[in-house]
Design a protein around this motif. Structure first.
Motif: not given
Length: 481
Positions: A341-348, A364-370
């Motif tokens: 979730p943080g990766v999805g909302q951050s400036s990373i 998949a959790a990373i990809v789906e959040e993005l």
């Protein structure tokens, strides 16, 4: 058969010497030509002291050369003496690349005499040259007077704490020093040497912005000294590279405390230490308030999902961090899910989670959040994990502009350029000791006009990529996230 083998070996060596002589002859003609060539690259050219002596004769008559690259040859103190005498009278040269030769302390002393008063030389690379504390002391004496040198690389020289003390003292004693980048990777530095550097950093006249200390013997004590300098009085340092030392959770906590107070640091590399979950948690907490750090590398630090949870919470609030390295930790799917979730909302923009025990579920959790937030990363490197879902792999590839292929299992890892950052010389400071842990930095080659490499077909068949190779071998070095 033995005689035939010896004959073949001699013929090969003879042909090699002929090729080297031709390279030197062509380089000399180019140096003496009327064309305003600015760069000469003879890396890995097989040059001996005699070749350098001939080259130096032509260099004395040249007025346009800006960069000279002689890395990985067979130059000793004698060749260094000839070259130094030619560089001393050259009116335009700014960069001298001489890493991976064997000039020793005497050769370092020759160049020290040049550095003391040279008005244009801004970059000197003497890495891996067998230089010890005595050579460092000679360079230190020159640095006390020098006002032009911007970058000094001493990687791979065993100068130890004594040599570091000498260089640090020069930084303290020269109020007009222009030195901003100092690379002492794999230089046998201990906590004592780190303390010397910390004291230099606290000096009011210190202008150091980039400090490389990869692959040394610095533990929590030395880390604490450096962190204290950053937290209290230093206002110049922006990049610190401490990969492959012996820093634990206490050292990481010290840097976390410094990040809470320091408003200058942009890059902190601690890969291949042992900060553990406690250190990762402290750094995560610091990211909540820190507004300047853009790169954090804590790969291979024995971090588990317990350590990633504070990082995940920090990313929900942090809007500054651009690059995060977590490779080689036992994150598992649980740890990756905690930061998703943080990766999805951050400036990373660059996230590296290689060899972290992740399956398709965690990826998949990373990809789906993005995807949910319509975000795309420049680099999403999950190489070396057990991701066997083709759809997830394709999604990962969509977030990875520099990767042409990706593994489907952890046992068939491909050698790609997935994790390479295209960085400036100031962000390429860490050393490669292990391909899975680090990579040598690369310096942008933009802005090269009128270079001798344009006509290198007769001087070692050097391409633009080849001309950069010296930089990538001994430049301030950077770890793969």
């Amino acid at each position: 058969a033995m005689e035939e083998g010896c004959c073949l070996c001699l013929c090969t060596k003879r042909r090699s010497r002929i090729r080297t002589r031709r390279k030197v002859a062509r380089a000399r003609r180019l140096l003496l030509s009327s064309e305003d060539r600015t760069e000469l690259c003879l890396d890995e050219g097989g040059l001996t002291d005699a070749d350098v002596a001939r080259l130096s004769q032509s260099l004395r008559r040249n007025r346009h050369l800006v960069e000279l690259h002689l890395c990985e040859n067979s130059i000793s103190r004698l060749g260094a003496l000839d070259l130094a005498s030619a560089v001393a009278v050259h009116p335009a040269i700014r960069e001298l690349w001489l890493s991976m030769n064997s000039i020793g302390d005497d050769g370092a002393s020759s160049f020290a005499r040049v550095l003391r008063r040279h008005p244009t030389l801004t970059t000197v690379n003497l890495g891996e040259n067998g230089i010890g504390p005595a050579g460092a002391a000679s360079l230190s004496a020159a640095l006390r007077d020098n006002t032009a040198l911007d970058t000094l690389w001493m990687n791979g020289n065993k100068i130890g704490d004594e040599g570091v003390d000498a260089i640090a003292e020069a930084v303290r004693l020269n109020p007009r020093s222009a030195l901003t980048t100092l690379s002492l990777n794999e230089a046998t530095v201990t906590d004592v040497g780190a303390g010397h550097l910390a004291r230099a950093l606290t000096h009011a006249g210190c202008n150091l912005q980039v400090l490389g200390l990869y692959g040394n013997f610095i533990s929590d004590r030395g880390a604490a000294d450096l962190a204290d300098a950053l937290a209290t009085s230093n206002t110049s340092l922006t990049e610190l590279y401490l990969g492959k030392n012996a820093i634990g959770s206490a050292g990481a906590r010290a840097f976390a405390a410094a990040l809470n107070r320091n408003g200058r640091m942009t890059k902190l590399w601690l890969a291949n230490n042992r900060i553990g979950d406690a250190g990762a948690s402290a750094l995560g907490d610091a990211l909540v308030t820190n507004k300047t750090l853009v790169e954090l590398n804590i790969s291979r630090n024995h971090i588990t999902p317990s350590g990633t949870r504070p990082l995940g919470r920090a990313l929900l609030q942090n809007r500054t961090l651009v690059s995060l390295g977590l490779s080689g930790n036992t994150l598992l799917d649980e740890g990756v899910k905690s930061i998703a979730p943080g990766v999805g909302q951050s400036s990373i923009e660059e996230l590296r989670i290689q060899e972290a025990g992740v399956t398709a579920e965690g990826a998949a959790a990373i990809v789906e959040e993005l995807n949910d937030r319509s975000r795309r990363l420049v680099v999403l490197d999950m190489d070396g994990n057990a991701i066997d879902d083709q759809d997830v792999l394709e999604e990962i590839m969509a977030h990875n502009t520099s990767v042409a292929s990706h593994d489907t299992t952890s046992t068939s890892r491909k050698q790609t350029n997935a994790g390479k950052l295209q960085t400036s010389q100031h962000s390429a400071i860490e050393s490669v000791a292990d391909n899975s842990d680090a990579e040598r930095g690369r310096q942008s080659s933009s802005g090269r006009s009128s270079s001798l490499t344009d006509t290198c077909a007769g001087v070692g068949n050097v391409t633009e990529e080849k001309a950069d190779e010296c930089r990538s071998k001994e430049e301030p070095r950077k770890e793969k996230a």
